[in-house]
Design an enzyme around this catalytic site. Structure first.
Site, PDB file in Angstrom:
ATOM      1  CB  SER A 148      -0.981  -0.086   1.188  1.00  0.00           C
ATOM      2  OG  SER A 148      -1.476   1.187   1.485  1.00  0.00           O
ATOM      3  CE1 TYR A 203      -4.347  -2.327   4.669  1.00  0.00           C
ATOM      4  CE2 TYR A 203      -3.873  -0.007   4.588  1.00  0.00           C
ATOM      5  CZ  TYR A 203      -4.023  -1.280   3.973  1.00  0.00           C
ATOM      6  OH  TYR A 203      -3.975  -1.490   2.669  1.00  0.00           O
TER       7      TYR A 203
END
Length: 294
Positions: A185, A198
């Protein structure tokens, strides 16, 4: 075009069998061959290839599955829910694409095994792996995260990813090579607010990409990562559903707009293709200008 591609495969297999693939003259000849046959038929660039995918019935995963199948691959997709698998398969088969699938919660050892065995049972090999599954938490400060929540995020996003790669590895070795793409990401580089575990897990995936790719290099297996920016998917809806919050994110992180799932499919297709044969150990950010590096 098919004659050229077939001739190239025969040529490369012959020089590999004679142990001369690494000689400079041969490498140069392969490069010349690629340049002289540069009119690539992208509609068949993955013809005959078998792609195994996780989290691929919605969002980016589904867009990638469709693109690979449109370009000739046999796609074995998966999701945690059977109804999602059935819906995705029916949709893609209605488009005359070669797809199959199964339920796969990547944290479950038996599920990972079943996914791999399905691909081998139907197609006899695995050329590509797209590891896309991820776990997020409800938005909160990092210090409000419990030990169980932290462990769950890392088990899904990092540990299960590694174990799936490890499970596929022997089959790619038997094939003489392969290509793997993990989903990291843009948040690996510049953290999104309120999703601390995350963020850190995606940074870990960027490190895992460097580590695993180095060890896979002698096996003719390339491994890279895709790092999406904020995308219009159900998974990330908590970050963009609130219009004022989204405007603040765009201002702080400098990206153009929300990405659409289809805007990532071509990048993954490229990373799997022979046009990316000299690309490995890389994390490719596709973030619309999202601030990630100098």
């Amino acid at each position: 075009m098919l004659t050229v591609m077939r001739g190239r495969r025969i040529f490369c297999s012959l020089i590999k069998s004679h142990g001369i693939l690494e000689q400079p003259a041969v490498i140069n000849l392969c490069c010349i061959w690629r340049l002289n046959s540069s009119a690539v038929d992208w509609n068949a660039v993955h013809a005959g290839k078998v792609a195994v995918m996780t989290a691929s019935t919605d969002g980016i995963g589904f867009a990638v599955a469709r693109r690979l199948a449109q370009q000739g691959a046999h796609v074995v997709l998966s999701s945690r829910k059977q109804e999602n698998v059935d819906k995705a398969i029916n949709k893609l088969q209605s488009e005359n694409l070669s797809v199959s699938g199964t339920v796969c919660n990547v944290t479950d050892k038996d599920h990972r095994k079943n996914l791999v065995e399905l691909a081998l049972g139907k197609h006899g090999k695995i050329d590509y792996l797209f590891s896309n599954a991820a776990k997020d938490l409800s938005y909160k400060n990092t210090f409000d995260t419990t030990e169980e929540e932290w462990t769950e995020v890392f088990h899904t996003n990092v540990t299960a990813t590694f174990l799936l790669v490890k499970h596929v590895l022997p089959h790619m070795q038997k094939l003489g090579g392969g290509s793997i793409v993990l989903t990291s990401s843009a948040a690996a580089y510049s953290f999104f607010p309120y999703v601390g575990p995350y963020n850190v897990s995606k940074t870990a995936l960027a490190g895992l990409t460097k580590m695993l790719a180095s060890e896979l290099l002698p096996m003719n297996i390339r491994l890279n990562s895709l790092a999406p920016g904020l995308t219009r998917t159900q998974f990330s809806s908590g970050a963009w559903a609130n219009e004022d919050f989204l405007k603040d994110l765009i201002k702080v992180y400098g990206f153009l707009r929300l990405g659409e799932p289809e805007e990532f499919a071509g990048i993954v297709s490229f990373l799997f293709s022979s046009d990316a044969s000299y690309v490995t150990r890389e994390t490719v950010v596709v973030g619309g200008g999202y601030k990630t590096r100098l």
